[in-house]
Design an enzyme around this catalytic site. Sequence first.
Site, short mmCIF file in Angstrom:
data_model
loop_
_atom_site.label_atom_id
_atom_site.label_comp_id
_atom_site.label_asym_id
_atom_site.label_seq_id
_atom_site.Cartn_x
_atom_site.Cartn_y
_atom_site.Cartn_z
N ASP A 273 0.78 -1.39 -0.04
CA ASP A 273 0.02 -0.02 -0.02
C ASP A 273 0.96 1.25 0.12
O ASP A 273 0.23 2.32 -0.04
CB ASP A 273 -0.93 -0.01 1.28
CG ASP A 273 -1.81 1.18 1.08
OD1 ASP A 273 -2.44 1.56 2.16
OD2 ASP A 273 -2.43 1.53 0.19
N SER A 294 -7.27 5.66 0.42
CA SER A 294 -7.53 4.14 -0.18
C SER A 294 -9.12 4.08 0.12
O SER A 294 -9.51 3.95 1.14
CB SER A 294 -6.44 3.10 0.33
OG SER A 294 -5.49 3.59 0.24
N GLN A 344 -6.28 -1.59 -6.26
CA GLN A 344 -6.88 -0.69 -5.10
C GLN A 344 -7.57 0.50 -5.92
O GLN A 344 -6.87 0.94 -7.04
CB GLN A 344 -5.55 -0.20 -4.18
CG GLN A 344 -5.93 0.97 -3.31
CD GLN A 344 -4.93 1.40 -2.60
OE1 GLN A 344 -4.40 2.52 -2.52
NE2 GLN A 344 -4.24 0.22 -1.49
C1 LIG Z 1 -2.91 7.46 0.18
C2 LIG Z 1 -2.70 7.12 1.34
O1 LIG Z 1 -2.21 7.43 2.38
C3 LIG Z 1 -3.17 5.31 1.30
C4 LIG Z 1 -3.63 5.28 2.68
O2 LIG Z 1 -3.14 4.41 3.47
S1 LIG Z 1 -5.28 6.17 3.12
C5 LIG Z 1 -5.55 5.01 4.54
C6 LIG Z 1 -6.46 4.06 4.29
N1 LIG Z 1 -7.72 4.80 3.72
C7 LIG Z 1 -8.94 5.13 4.63
O3 LIG Z 1 -8.45 5.48 5.69
C8 LIG Z 1 -10.01 5.63 4.14
C9 LIG Z 1 -11.19 5.38 5.04
N2 LIG Z 1 -12.40 5.38 4.78
C10 LIG Z 1 -12.88 6.76 4.90
O4 LIG Z 1 -12.46 7.83 5.40
C11 LIG Z 1 -14.27 7.18 4.22
O5 LIG Z 1 -15.00 5.92 4.01
C12 LIG Z 1 -14.05 8.34 3.10
C13 LIG Z 1 -13.55 9.47 3.45
C14 LIG Z 1 -13.24 7.22 1.97
C15 LIG Z 1 -15.53 8.33 2.27
O6 LIG Z 1 -16.56 8.72 3.62
P1 LIG Z 1 -17.63 9.64 3.40
O7 LIG Z 1 -18.32 9.98 4.49
O8 LIG Z 1 -18.16 9.73 1.85
O9 LIG Z 1 -16.76 10.98 3.13
P2 LIG Z 1 -16.76 12.15 2.17
O10 LIG Z 1 -18.01 12.89 2.03
O11 LIG Z 1 -15.90 11.90 1.03
O12 LIG Z 1 -15.54 13.25 3.06
C16 LIG Z 1 -14.35 12.91 3.74
C17 LIG Z 1 -13.40 14.09 3.66
O13 LIG Z 1 -13.03 14.27 2.43
C18 LIG Z 1 -12.91 15.67 2.10
N3 LIG Z 1 -14.10 16.10 0.99
C19 LIG Z 1 -15.06 15.73 0.86
N4 LIG Z 1 -15.42 16.25 -0.31
C20 LIG Z 1 -14.74 17.04 -0.69
C21 LIG Z 1 -14.53 17.96 -1.67
N5 LIG Z 1 -15.41 18.04 -2.82
N6 LIG Z 1 -13.37 18.80 -1.93
C22 LIG Z 1 -12.42 18.50 -1.06
N7 LIG Z 1 -12.64 17.87 0.10
C23 LIG Z 1 -13.67 16.89 0.25
C24 LIG Z 1 -13.38 16.34 3.55
O14 LIG Z 1 -12.10 16.56 4.12
C25 LIG Z 1 -14.07 15.25 4.25
O15 LIG Z 1 -14.03 15.17 5.54
P3 LIG Z 1 -15.06 16.08 6.27
O16 LIG Z 1 -16.49 15.91 5.70
O17 LIG Z 1 -15.14 15.33 7.85
O18 LIG Z 1 -14.37 17.22 6.40
#
Ligand SMILES: CC(=O)CC(=O)SCCNC(=O)CCNC(=O)[C@H](O)C(C)(C)COP(=O)(O)OP(=O)(O)OC[C@H]1O[C@@H](n2cnc3c(N)ncnc32)[C@H](O)[C@@H]1OP(=O)(O)O
Length: 359
Positions: A273, A294, A344
């Site tokens: 990852d 992710s 992914q």
């Molecule tokens: C790249 C890496 O670093 C790889 C990794 O390891 S990442 C770690 C593993 N992955 C994760 O932890 C993801 C876990 N899943 C989640 O957090 C959630 O399922 C999800 C964020 C993916 C989707 O959930 P959701 O409720 O639909 O969230 P969503 O509406 O998309 O908003 C999430 C955040 O994105 C941002 N966001 C949303 N829409 C946005 C937009 N149009 N523009 C900018 N930012 C936006 C905001 O910060 C928002 O957080 P808040 O609402 O708390 O401010």
Amino acid sequence: MAASSGGKKLLPEPSKGTSAASAHSSILRKSSSEKPVTEATGSGSKSSRNEDLHSVLVTSVLNLERLDLDLYSNEHSNRCTFTGTHHWVPRSRMLFGGQIVGQALVAAAMSVSENIYAHSLHCYFVRAGDPKVPVLYQVDRIRDGKSFSVRSVKAIQHGNPILICQSSFQRKMESPIHHQFTMPVVPSPNELLTQEELIQKYLRDPALTEKYKVGLTKLLAEEVPIEIKPINPPEYYRRVALESKQHFWVRARGYIGEGNMKLHCCVAAYISDYSFLRTALLPHFQYKVKFMASLDHSMWFHAPFRSDEWMLYECESPWAGSCRGLVQGRLWKQDGVLAVSCAQEGVFYVKPSAAESKL
Ligand SMILES: CC(=O)CC(=O)SCCNC(=O)CCNC(=O)[C@H](O)C(C)(C)COP(=O)(O)OP(=O)(O)OC[C@H]1O[C@@H](n2cnc3c(N)ncnc32)[C@H](O)[C@@H]1OP(=O)(O)O
């Protein structure tokens, strides 16, 4: 106490007064092909950050504590670093996805018998992991068949799942049907610089702006337990649209040894990852990421491998759109065997980036 499955220790249980590492090396020494770990293994690129020769991924990050049958925690097995609970947390301040997947696979592997091996896993990251608290891993034994066993694991924080992971294990089976793609032809690891050596090279560029010097210095200071040697890394300051493909050599930092394949699959889950999702961003240099994560992660384990030996990670992104990007990856052994396939999808929220140069 470290977790065990049916008497076999996936990871050593440090006896009183010995660290997990020395308990681990004594277990390693017992297996016939292991030499005692006395000198740094692998190329001379071992950085001074290796406090001991054993990979911290095995002695710490993936060394879960068994709380009850099919219930594990990473609370006491991770060394205190950023928050005292998780070894390394990306700057996004969400738990690193590879850590949660690797630990979930450890928990699942503890619940299956010794003679079956992980062949695939499929996960969804449903909530961001909180780096300030430990993670509980709850294993559900879905089915044990003659040749396959299936497990479902929930990674839980604050009473809610942050990851759901289904994994399947198979008894060793031979078959006359076998084929694989051919490994890409790339420079070998000893012809390339590590990511740290590349960053130090960029930092020596007198024209680099202070802002990028600070960013690169922070990157250099991170204790990522993975070693990487990028192939054809883009000049750090070049702002051009690149093909959505990247290749790099990758391995766990530190020594793991022959050990057992379940352990190497868990380490590969962690490794797979790292720097994976960014493949989908390579063509879109004109945008700056505001939020990136992710959404899911899938892996297929094809052949035995050593996660503490260099493997070629061939990554490509065939598609991006609707704030999502898909990446696919293949981990190749240096002898050309295809060891692991990964896929992914991630979510990206971006904004146009100012066209400032890094020089
Ligand atoms: C790249 C890496 O670093 C790889 C990794 O390891 S990442 C770690 C593993 N992955 C994760 O932890 C993801 C876990 N899943 C989640 O957090 C959630 O399922 C999800 C964020 C993916 C989707 O959930 P959701 O409720 O639909 O969230 P969503 O509406 O998309 O908003 C999430 C955040 O994105 C941002 N966001 C949303 N829409 C946005 C937009 N149009 N523009 C900018 N930012 C936006 C905001 O910060 C928002 O957080 P808040 O609402 O708390 O401010």
